[in-house]
Enzyme design. Structure first.
Site, PDB file in Angstrom:
ATOM      1  N   ASP A 169       3.054  -3.878   8.332  1.00  0.00           N
ATOM      2  CA  ASP A 169       1.819  -3.134   8.102  1.00  0.00           C
ATOM      3  C   ASP A 169       0.677  -4.107   8.391  1.00  0.00           C
ATOM      4  OD1 ASP A 169      -0.493  -2.147   7.018  1.00  0.00           O
ATOM      5  OD2 ASP A 169       0.393  -1.485   5.126  1.00  0.00           O
ATOM      6  N   LYS A 211     -10.685  -0.020  10.529  1.00  0.00           N
ATOM      7  CA  LYS A 211     -10.844  -1.265   9.758  1.00  0.00           C
ATOM      8  C   LYS A 211     -11.202  -2.440  10.673  1.00  0.00           C
ATOM      9  CE  LYS A 211      -7.356   0.134   6.352  1.00  0.00           C
ATOM     10  NZ  LYS A 211      -8.067   0.399   5.109  1.00  0.00           N
ATOM     11  N   CYS A 213      -4.583   2.187  -3.755  1.00  0.00           N
ATOM     12  CA  CYS A 213      -3.349   2.758  -3.191  1.00  0.00           C
ATOM     13  C   CYS A 213      -2.177   1.814  -3.408  1.00  0.00           C
ATOM     14  CB  CYS A 213      -3.499   3.086  -1.705  1.00  0.00           C
ATOM     15  SG  CYS A 213      -4.786   4.259  -1.371  1.00  0.00           S
ATOM     16  N   HIS A 224       0.881  -1.186   0.000  1.00  0.00           N
ATOM     17  CA  HIS A 224       0.000   0.000   0.000  1.00  0.00           C
ATOM     18  C   HIS A 224       0.913   1.229   0.000  1.00  0.00           C
ATOM     19  CE1 HIS A 224      -2.828   2.948   1.687  1.00  0.00           C
ATOM     20  NE2 HIS A 224      -3.809   2.101   1.442  1.00  0.00           N
ATOM     21  N   GLN A 262      -4.455  -4.870   7.386  1.00  0.00           N
ATOM     22  CA  GLN A 262      -5.425  -5.883   6.956  1.00  0.00           C
ATOM     23  C   GLN A 262      -5.314  -7.179   7.754  1.00  0.00           C
ATOM     24  OE1 GLN A 262      -7.816  -5.163   5.035  1.00  0.00           O
ATOM     25  NE2 GLN A 262      -7.083  -3.284   4.062  1.00  0.00           N
TER      26      GLN A 262
HETATM   27  N1  PLP Z   1      -1.867  -0.468   4.604  1.00  0.00           N
HETATM   28  C1  PLP Z   1      -2.807  -1.280   4.113  1.00  0.00           C
HETATM   29  C2  PLP Z   1      -2.428  -2.685   3.736  1.00  0.00           C
HETATM   30  C3  PLP Z   1      -4.117  -0.821   3.953  1.00  0.00           C
HETATM   31  O1  PLP Z   1      -5.052  -1.628   3.439  1.00  0.00           O
HETATM   32  C4  PLP Z   1      -4.418   0.511   4.327  1.00  0.00           C
HETATM   33  C5  PLP Z   1      -5.779   1.062   4.129  1.00  0.00           C
HETATM   34  O2  PLP Z   1      -6.452   0.766   3.188  1.00  0.00           O
HETATM   35  C6  PLP Z   1      -3.403   1.308   4.858  1.00  0.00           C
HETATM   36  C7  PLP Z   1      -2.137   0.783   4.972  1.00  0.00           C
HETATM   37  C8  PLP Z   1      -3.655   2.719   5.286  1.00  0.00           C
HETATM   38  O3  PLP Z   1      -4.533   2.771   6.353  1.00  0.00           O
HETATM   39  P1  PLP Z   1      -5.089   4.181   6.883  1.00  0.00           P
HETATM   40  O4  PLP Z   1      -5.662   4.877   5.674  1.00  0.00           O
HETATM   41  O5  PLP Z   1      -6.131   3.809   7.888  1.00  0.00           O
HETATM   42  O6  PLP Z   1      -3.936   4.924   7.448  1.00  0.00           O
END
Ligand code: PLP
Length: 410
Positions: A198, A224, A364, A121, A201
Site C-alpha cells: 500500500d 495525495k 481508518c 489502513h 503514503q
Molecule cells: N492506505 C493508506 C495508508 C492511506 O493513507 C489511505 C488514505 O488515507 C488509503 C490507503 C486509501 O486511499 P484512498 O482513499 O485514496 O483510496
C-alpha cells in the site's frame, strides 16, 4: 527545494481561515494541487477532450495519446519495467480491492494465509478479511513494537510455508513508520508468497522503485500526490496481471464479444472496463511532472526535516503524547499526537479556529487505535509546500488548545 517559491504554485494556500492565514497540515489525507495540474485539466477539457481508444477522429487520437502518455509517465515515476504494468484505478482502495478480488479470491484456498500488520489502513485490511472469508484462507498479524515499528524476526516468525500474500503499507498513515519493504518482500518470496504494498503514503513522499522493492503489487492514489481526486494506480508484476481475471466487465476491456462468451484485451486495458478516468490520468501525469522536476529525494528530505522539527516542537509541550517511532529515520512526513485526554476532534476544532488544518479521528485504522488504547488521535502531515513557520504555528495552536482544555477541565 524552496518551499516559499513552491507555495506560489498552490493558489488555495493563499487564503484566510477564521481570520488566520491557512496552515494546511493534512496532506496525508489529501494534498493540495499546483496551478500546473489545474491548468493541465483545463487545457485537456478546453482543447482535447474526447473518449479514448475508440473514435478515429482527431480529438479521439489526442485524448488517447495524452491518456497513454500519462501511463508512461507514471510507469517511469515508479520505475515500472513497462507502461503496461500500470493500471489506472480510482485510488488505493480500488487498487487493493482489485488484487483482493482478481488475485486472492481467484488463487487462495482453505489453509492459505494472508499476513498483515495491525496498523493497516482499513483499505488494506477489510478487502483481505473479505477475501479470507470467501476462500477459507486465514489472516495473520505481525506484532507491532510499542513505537509502531515491526521487527524482521517477527516477520520471519509470522510468515510460514502456507503464506500466500504479505500485504503492508510502505509508510503508515498513522504512525508514519517507514517499513523495510525490500527485506519483507524477500521473506515473502522465500516461501513463494507475493508482496502487496500500500503505497498511498510513500509514493507521494519518497522515491519509490518497484523493481528495487521487488513488490508484486503497489497501490497508490493521485489525490495525495498533487493530482486530482478519482485517479489512482495499481502496479503489478506482468506474470500476475496476465494471470488475473478483470474485476469489471463491459465496454473498453473486451477483445471479442459473442452471445455466450467473450475474450479480453491484454493487460492493462482488460482491467480498465468502461470509459476510463481520462482527465484524472492527465492531471496525475502533470503532478508526476511537477514532482519529478523538484526531485523525489528533495521532497523526501524536506518532509523528513519538517517531521523532525514538528516532533521536537510538540515533544516540548507538556501533556502532548506523540505516537510512532522516535527515530526520525524510520518516520515519514507526519506526526500523530494527542493533547491531555481530550478527544482529537476537539483539539482539531481549536486548531481550525487558529487557521491550522490537521486530521483528527481514527484515521481508518480502528485496530491500531485499540492497540494504542485511544479512540482517536490528531495528525499533522507535511508536504513540499509546508515550511518551518507552519510548524511554529501548529505548536502555538497546540499550546493554545492545551491551555483552553486545561482551563475548561479545571
Ligand atoms: N492506505 C493508506 C495508508 C492511506 O493513507 C489511505 C488514505 O488515507 C488509503 C490507503 C486509501 O486511499 P484512498 O482513499 O485514496 O483510496
Amino acid at each position: 527545494m524552496n518551499a516559499l517559491e513552491i507555495r506560489k504554485d498552490f493558489p488555495i494556500l493563499n487564503q484566510l481561515i477564521n481570520g488566520h492565514p491557512l496552515v494546511y497540515l493534512d496532506s496525508a489525507a489529501s494534498s493540495q494541487k499546483p496551478r500546473q495540474v489545474i491548468e493541465a485539466l483545463r487545457h485537456y477539457y478546453e482543447t482535447n477532450h474526447s473518449n479514448v481508444h475508440r473514435g478515429v477522429h482527431t480529438l479521439g487520437s489526442r485524448a488517447t495519446e495524452a491518456y497513454e502518455l500519462a501511463r508512461e509517465k507514471v510507469a517511469r515515476f515508479i520505475h515500472a519495467p513497462s507502461p503496461e504494468q500500470v493500471i489506472f484505478t480510482r485510488g488505493t482502495t480500488e487498487s487493493l480491492n482489485m488484487v483482493a478480488y482478481g488475485y486472492a479470491r481467484a488463487f487462495l484456498k482453505p489453509g492459505d494465509e494472508i499476513v498483515l500488520t495491525p496498523a493497516e489502513h482499513h483499505s488494506n485490511l477489510v478487502p483481505w478479511q473479505q477475501a479470507a472469508k470467501a476462500t477459507g484462507a486465514t489472516l495473520k498479524y505481525i506484532p507491532l513494537q510499542a513505537d509502531g515499528t515491526i521487527r524482521l524476526e517477527d516477520v520471519r516468525a509470522t510468515v510460514s510455508a502456507n503464506t500466500k500474500i504479505v500485504a503492508m503499507a510502505h509508510v503508515s498513515n498513522v504512525l508514519g513508520t517507514i517499513h523495510p519493504i525490500r527485506e519483507i518482500a524477500d521473506v515473502a518470496h522465500a516461501v513463494g508468497a507475493i508482496m502487496v504494498v500500500d503505497g498511498a503514503q510513500s509514493v507521494p513522499h519518497l522515491p519509490v522503485d518497484v523493481q528495487a522493492l521487488d513488490c508484486d503489487f503497489l497501490a497508490f492514489s493521485g489525490h495525495k500526490m498533487l493530482g486530482p481526486t478519482g485517479i489512482g494506480v495499481l502496479y503489478g508484476k506482468r506474470k500476475w496481471l496476465d494471470a488475473m481475471e478483470p474485476t469489471y466487465f463491459g465496454g473498453e476491456m473486451i477483445d471479442v464479444v459473442e452471445l455466450y462468451d467473450s475474450t479480453w484485451k491484454d493487460t492493462p486495458w482488460k482491467f480498465e472496463g468502461g470509459t476510463p478516468i481520462i482527465a484524472g490520468a492527465i492531471g496525475l501525469a502533470a503532478a508526476v511532472d511537477y514532482l519529478t522536476d523538484i526531485g523525489m529525494e528533495a521532497v523526501r528530505d524536506h518532509d523528513h526535516r519538517l517531521a523532525e522539527y514538528a516532533f521536537q516542537q510538540l515533544k516540548e509541550i507538556d501533556g502532548v503524547t506523540i505516537y510512532g517511532p522516535e527515530d526520525g529515520r524510520q518516520r515519514g512526513g507526519l506526526v500523530t499526537f494527542n493533547v491531555l485526554n481530550v478527544h482529537a476532534h476537539d483539539v482539531s476544532t481549536v486548531l481550525d479556529a487558529e487557521g491550522v488544518a490537521i486530521r483528527a479521528g481514527h484515521h481508518c485504522a480502528q485496530p491500531l487505535m485499540r492497540i494504542l488504547n485511544v479512540s482517536s488521535t490528531a495528525r499533522a502531515s507535511f508536504y513540499l509546500y509546508n515550511t518551518e513557520s507552519d510548524i511554529d504555528k501548529l505548536a502555538a495552536a497546540v499550546r493554545t488548545a492545551k491551555e483552553f482544555f486545561q482551563h475548561a477541565l479545571g
